[in-house]
Design an enzyme around this catalytic site. Structure first.
Site, PDB file in Angstrom:
ATOM      1  N   MET A 171       0.848  -1.195   0.000  1.00 14.70           N
ATOM      2  CA  MET A 171       0.000   0.000   0.000  1.00 14.70           C
ATOM      3  C   MET A 171       0.880   1.241   0.000  1.00 14.70           C
ATOM      4  O   MET A 171       1.756   1.383   0.868  1.00 14.70           O
ATOM      5  CB  MET A 171      -0.903   0.016   1.249  1.00 14.70           C
ATOM      6  CG  MET A 171      -1.840  -1.155   1.349  1.00 14.70           C
ATOM      7  SD  MET A 171      -2.835  -1.097   2.881  1.00 14.70           S
ATOM      8  CE  MET A 171      -1.604  -1.548   4.099  1.00 14.70           C
ATOM      9  N   GLY A 218       1.609   4.139   4.798  1.00 16.58           N
ATOM     10  CA  GLY A 218       2.453   3.356   3.915  1.00 16.58           C
ATOM     11  C   GLY A 218       2.877   2.036   4.514  1.00 16.58           C
ATOM     12  O   GLY A 218       3.585   2.010   5.515  1.00 16.58           O
ATOM     13  N   SER A 219       2.469   0.907   3.940  1.00 13.30           N
ATOM     14  CA  SER A 219       2.711  -0.358   4.599  1.00 13.30           C
ATOM     15  C   SER A 219       2.365  -1.519   3.673  1.00 13.30           C
ATOM     16  O   SER A 219       2.237  -1.344   2.472  1.00 13.30           O
ATOM     17  CB  SER A 219       1.888  -0.429   5.882  1.00 13.30           C
ATOM     18  OG  SER A 219       0.594   0.095   5.664  1.00 13.30           O
ATOM     19  N   ARG A 220       2.162  -2.716   4.285  1.00 11.57           N
ATOM     20  CA  ARG A 220       1.945  -3.904   3.473  1.00 11.57           C
ATOM     21  C   ARG A 220       1.186  -4.962   4.266  1.00 11.57           C
ATOM     22  O   ARG A 220       1.281  -5.045   5.485  1.00 11.57           O
ATOM     23  CB  ARG A 220       3.318  -4.420   3.051  1.00 11.57           C
ATOM     24  CG  ARG A 220       3.397  -5.831   2.539  1.00 11.57           C
ATOM     25  CD  ARG A 220       4.802  -6.083   2.069  1.00 11.57           C
ATOM     26  NE  ARG A 220       5.219  -7.456   2.195  1.00 11.57           N
ATOM     27  CZ  ARG A 220       6.470  -7.869   2.027  1.00 11.57           C
ATOM     28  NH1 ARG A 220       7.414  -6.999   1.758  1.00 11.57           N
ATOM     29  NH2 ARG A 220       6.771  -9.131   2.146  1.00 11.57           N
TER      30      ARG A 220
END
Length: 236
Positions: free
Chosen positions: A105, A193-195
């Site tokens: 993301m 912001g990440s996953r």
């Protein structure tokens, strides 16, 4: 073809906001007022940043497919990795490598996370870590993460892992062991912001390809009842 109504246009632009966003939107708005007092062009820059903050914390409704066996994406973003890997040790799911699908993301994606499939939460494990770029392979091992295991109706288990990114500093998880959720239900978010990693049950192939754009709660990631081989894709 009928023209879109005024209400439908507003609904397409104005989205609900996740509760995590209200303090940040308020701070951005207050700073914007101060910037207007200092210098008007700075104030308009603040308006743009406040709109972005609202947009980041948006929490739109999604149309989740309801057929039994469908596993949906837990996050908006792009499929960045598909590879075998052992699930996080803190979940107690063993060391056998499972197919891991990673959805990255960026700061413009909706960051509300949704459960990939219906089931009972069997374990939740948080582990502190570093803040490498979440698109990197080593982020699954080294970054701060929150892992969730769930047992599906057929007894098999699936894991979904929230991973902090380069600028992410807070993982929110709203579920606990014993909770029973439906496919596509919200279970948390990560800010800035990440996953998300999904560890599929043994023998289940993903129905997505590297680089594919995903929509949380809507895009079918895998099908427990399907027997087709792993999909590939070409840029056109």
């Amino acid at each position: 073809m009928p023209e879109p109504s005024h209400d439908s246009i507003l609904n397409a632009v104005i989205k609900p906001v996740h509760r995590e966003g209200y303090p940040f939107i308020g701070i951005f708005a207050a700073v914007t007022l101060v910037l207007f007092l200092i210098w008007q062009p700075l104030g308009w820059l603040g308006v743009i940043l406040t709109i972005w903050c609202y947009y980041f914390f948006r929490d739109p409704d999604r149309q989740t497919p309801t057929r039994d066996g469908l596993i949906v994406s837990p996050a908006d973003g792009v499929v960045s990795l598909i590879e075998p890997a052992a699930p996080p040790a803190e979940l107690g799911l063993g060391e056998t490598p499972l197919t891991r699908v990673s959805v990255f993301m960026n700061v413009f994606n909706c960051h509300v996370n949704r459960l990939p499939i219906a089931g009972e939460i069997t374990a939740v494990g948080y582990r502190p870590g570093k803040f490498f770029n979440a698109s990197l392979d080593k982020a699954s091992v080294d970054n701060e993460r929150n892992s969730v295991a769930l047992r599906m109706a057929d007894g098999r288990q699936l894991a979904v892992v929230q991973i902090a990114g380069l600028v992410a500093r807070r993982i929110v998880c709203d579920v606990k062991p014993g909770d029973v959720l439906e496919t596509g239900e919200r279970f948390g978010m990560i800010r800035f912001g990440s996953r998300l990693d999904v560890y599929l049950p043994e023998g289940v192939e993903p129905l997505v390809a590297l680089g594919q754009t995903m929509v949380a709660g809507e895009t079918v990631l895998a099908d427990l009842t399907a027997s087709e081989p792993r999909r590939m894709a070409e840029i056109r």
